[in-house]
Design a protein around this motif. Structure first.
Motif, PDB file in Angstrom:
ATOM      1  N   UNK A  89      32.778  32.888  38.187  1.00 41.60           N
ATOM      2  CA  UNK A  89      34.022  32.950  37.731  1.00 41.60           C
ATOM      3  C   UNK A  89      34.578  34.209  36.976  1.00 41.60           C
ATOM      4  N   UNK A  90      35.588  35.033  37.488  1.00 46.57           N
ATOM      5  CA  UNK A  90      35.749  35.864  36.824  1.00 46.57           C
ATOM      6  C   UNK A  90      37.402  35.980  36.266  1.00 46.57           C
ATOM      7  N   UNK A  91      37.800  36.643  35.228  1.00 48.83           N
ATOM      8  CA  UNK A  91      39.064  36.680  34.771  1.00 48.83           C
ATOM      9  C   UNK A  91      39.840  37.930  35.413  1.00 48.83           C
ATOM     10  N   UNK A  92      40.899  37.641  36.078  1.00 51.28           N
ATOM     11  CA  UNK A  92      41.672  38.605  36.596  1.00 51.28           C
ATOM     12  C   UNK A  92      42.064  39.804  35.737  1.00 51.28           C
ATOM     13  N   UNK A  93      42.060  40.864  36.217  1.00 56.32           N
ATOM     14  CA  UNK A  93      42.340  42.218  35.413  1.00 56.32           C
ATOM     15  C   UNK A  93      41.207  42.386  34.154  1.00 56.32           C
ATOM     16  N   UNK A  94      40.009  41.954  34.238  1.00 54.16           N
ATOM     17  CA  UNK A  94      39.040  42.305  33.166  1.00 54.16           C
ATOM     18  C   UNK A  94      38.147  43.202  34.057  1.00 54.16           C
ATOM     19  N   UNK A 122      38.454  43.954  38.079  1.00 51.07           N
ATOM     20  CA  UNK A 122      38.908  43.218  39.188  1.00 51.07           C
ATOM     21  C   UNK A 122      40.167  42.868  39.162  1.00 51.07           C
ATOM     22  N   UNK A 123      41.041  43.106  40.228  1.00 53.87           N
ATOM     23  CA  UNK A 123      42.543  43.379  40.055  1.00 53.87           C
ATOM     24  C   UNK A 123      43.265  42.337  40.837  1.00 53.87           C
ATOM     25  N   UNK A 124      42.507  41.859  41.721  1.00 53.68           N
ATOM     26  CA  UNK A 124      42.881  40.968  42.870  1.00 53.68           C
ATOM     27  C   UNK A 124      42.380  39.327  42.837  1.00 53.68           C
ATOM     28  N   UNK A 125      43.151  38.732  42.966  1.00 53.93           N
ATOM     29  CA  UNK A 125      42.692  36.936  42.674  1.00 53.93           C
ATOM     30  C   UNK A 125      42.218  36.340  44.119  1.00 53.93           C
ATOM     31  N   UNK A 126      41.379  35.642  43.876  1.00 50.07           N
ATOM     32  CA  UNK A 126      40.765  34.666  45.094  1.00 50.07           C
ATOM     33  C   UNK A 126      39.194  34.758  45.298  1.00 50.07           C
TER      34      UNK A 126
END
Length: 487
Positions: free
Chosen positions: A392-397, A460-464
């Motif tokens: 699980x990653x946080x967006x824009x990190x 990581x700039x894109x969700x999903x």
């Protein structure tokens, strides 16, 4: 092979690496056998001797159905077909909008893109945009299944720089078979920076795509996707190399500079590419776009899924001269130089400016370890499970991904190409050392050798939901894949 020799194998292609020109190294996962005439083939005896007798086919550009500036609409159809790789002898294939492979989709940075993908196969498929930075819903991974007769319509805005990307199926457990049958195509992104460089850019004239693949062709020119024990272990490799779907192709080239966009579209083979006269060339782009400076080389190593753009100068040849493109010295494509001269292109010392990602801004370091052999291949001890989210990653990190290859058992192990969806990386180091100059740009597919540790960084700039996996397709299908979610 110890780490020193593995690193030499990776970097000896750069011109000026003293003493390496005479070294003949075989990439892990590439076996050689010889027939009675000494002809080198792959890991089967189906290879066809090189003759250079087939004109190189150039894939058509897919028509943009939109007349509105900055908007692009395309229609793509996956279909069943038959193809002649040997004249008069057909084999069953798949293709996009044709019998084998597909057209080139060409867009510009900033374009709003819509692609209607129709599945005219008798089985499910997906279309993954390999190297494209998009959200998970439009990425085309195994969750985006298209049933027979149905249409999938991804929509996205292109935000990344000029680059040579590609598209192919990504159906769970079936990627290898569908790609092998012919489902693959190139996806070009243009921008103002690439336009202003004035490099060769006339499609099909001085800017030529080269999709390189290998096949097990039998005496009747047919191939079937059937895996033996060796194929399960090492990935499916054949003895006949195709370029743009042609066996033994030739291309007439003028006296001057030509641009070639190379894709290793094979299921498993690693290529060591060089010209028969050992001439130099310049690599100007890697997976995700232009390098900052051109890199002078004599040899280029491409793992499955990797791309490279190179500039080759044929101006020193005379009318009627020929030179061959080879894999480890074995010819598979011929260039025939004509007496025509073309506009001279100067390769600038500075191609673009790449903003380096500050490693101190990384909020986390994740480890991904390639392990196992054959049907037991895995990442971090786990095989792919569609119902399990691995990371699980946080967006824009920003994160550092540390990729290790522990497959050092049988015959010294083998290299694994690591690919992650929806993202472009910058390689920080290989075993703590600076990567070769031709890996200093954007990369989405990273070849990792046995015992090697590679650190790469990305924001990581894109969700999903996205995949990460080995791009030896038989390994991916066997479970050497995981999922990450950005939210």
């Amino acid at each position: 092979m110890d780490k020193y020799n593995r690193r030499k194998f990776l970097s000896y292609s750069l011109k000026g690496a003293a003493g390496l020109a005479a070294i003949s190294l075989v990439p892990f996962g590439v076996n050689k056998i010889f027939n009675n005439n000494g002809m080198m083939y792959g890991n089967d005896s189906s290879g066809l001797p090189f003759s250079g007798g087939t004109p190189l086919p150039v894939p058509p550009l897919l028509k943009n159905m939109s007349s509105i500036p900055s908007k692009a609409k395309f229609q793509l159809s996956a279909q069943i077909a038959k193809t002649e790789f040997i004249e008069g002898k057909e084999t069953d294939t798949y293709g996009y909008n044709g019998n084998y492979l597909g057209p080139v989709i060409r867009v510009r940075k900033g374009d709003e893109v819509s692609i209607k993908v129709k599945n005219n196969l008798n089985e499910e498929t997906t279309v993954h945009w390999h190297g494209l930075e998009v959200d998970g819903e439009n990425d085309g991974g195994p969750h985006s299944r298209i049933r027979p007769g149905e249409t999938w319509n991804p929509k996205f805005t292109v935000t990344q720089p000029a680059s040579t990307l590609w598209f192919h199926p990504h159906l769970l457990h079936k990627t290898g078979e569908q790609v092998y049958k012919g489902l693959a195509g190139l996806f070009y992104v243009d921008d103002d920076v690439s336009d202003n460089l004035k490099l060769p850019n006339e499609y099909g004239v001085n800017d030529i795509p080269l999709v390189i693949q290998d096949k097990k062709l039998d005496a009747n020119g047919r191939f079937e996707y059937r895996l033996g024990m060796h194929d399960v272990m090492m990935g499916l490799q054949g003895g006949t190399i195709l370029v743009n779907g042609a066996v033994n192709p030739y291309l007439e080239v003028p006296r001057g500079k030509m641009r070639f966009r190379l894709l290793n579209g094979s299921n498993a083979r690693i290529y060591e590419l060089l010209f028969s006269n050992n001439q130099n060339f310049y690599q100007v782009a890697s997976d995700g776009g232009l390098l900052e400076q051109p890199v002078e080389m004599t040899k280029l190593v491409l793992g499955p899924g990797e791309r490279a753009e190179i500039i080759v100068d044929f101006s020193m040849f005379k009318d009627g001269d020929t030179v061959e493109l080879t894999n480890q010295g074995t010819e598979f494509m011929k260039f025939m130089v004509t007496g025509n001269k073309q506009q001279d292109f100067n390769i600038p010392n500075q191609l673009t400016k790449i903003e380096r990602i500050d490693s101190s801004k990384a909020v986390k370091t994740r480890k991904f370890i390639f392990q196992g052999m054959g049907s037991n291949v895995n990442i971090n001890g786990q095989q792919m499970d569609m119902d399990r989210m691995d990371e699980y990653l946080t967006l824009n990190t920003t994160e550092i991904w540390e990729i290790s290859n522990e497959s050092t058992g049988m015959m010294g192990g083998m290299a694994h190409p690591f690919h992650a969806h929806g993202i472009q990386f910058q390689i920080l180091d290989r075993d703590g050392k600076q990567p070769p100059a031709n890996e200093s740009g954007w990369k989405d597919t990273i070849l990792v050798y046995p015992g090697e540790n590679v650190r790469a960084i990305a924001t990581f700039k894109y969700p999903g939901i996205f995949m990460y996996h080995c791009h030896i397709l038989e390994h991916e299908d066997a479970g050497m894949m995981g999922q990450f979610k950005v939210e």
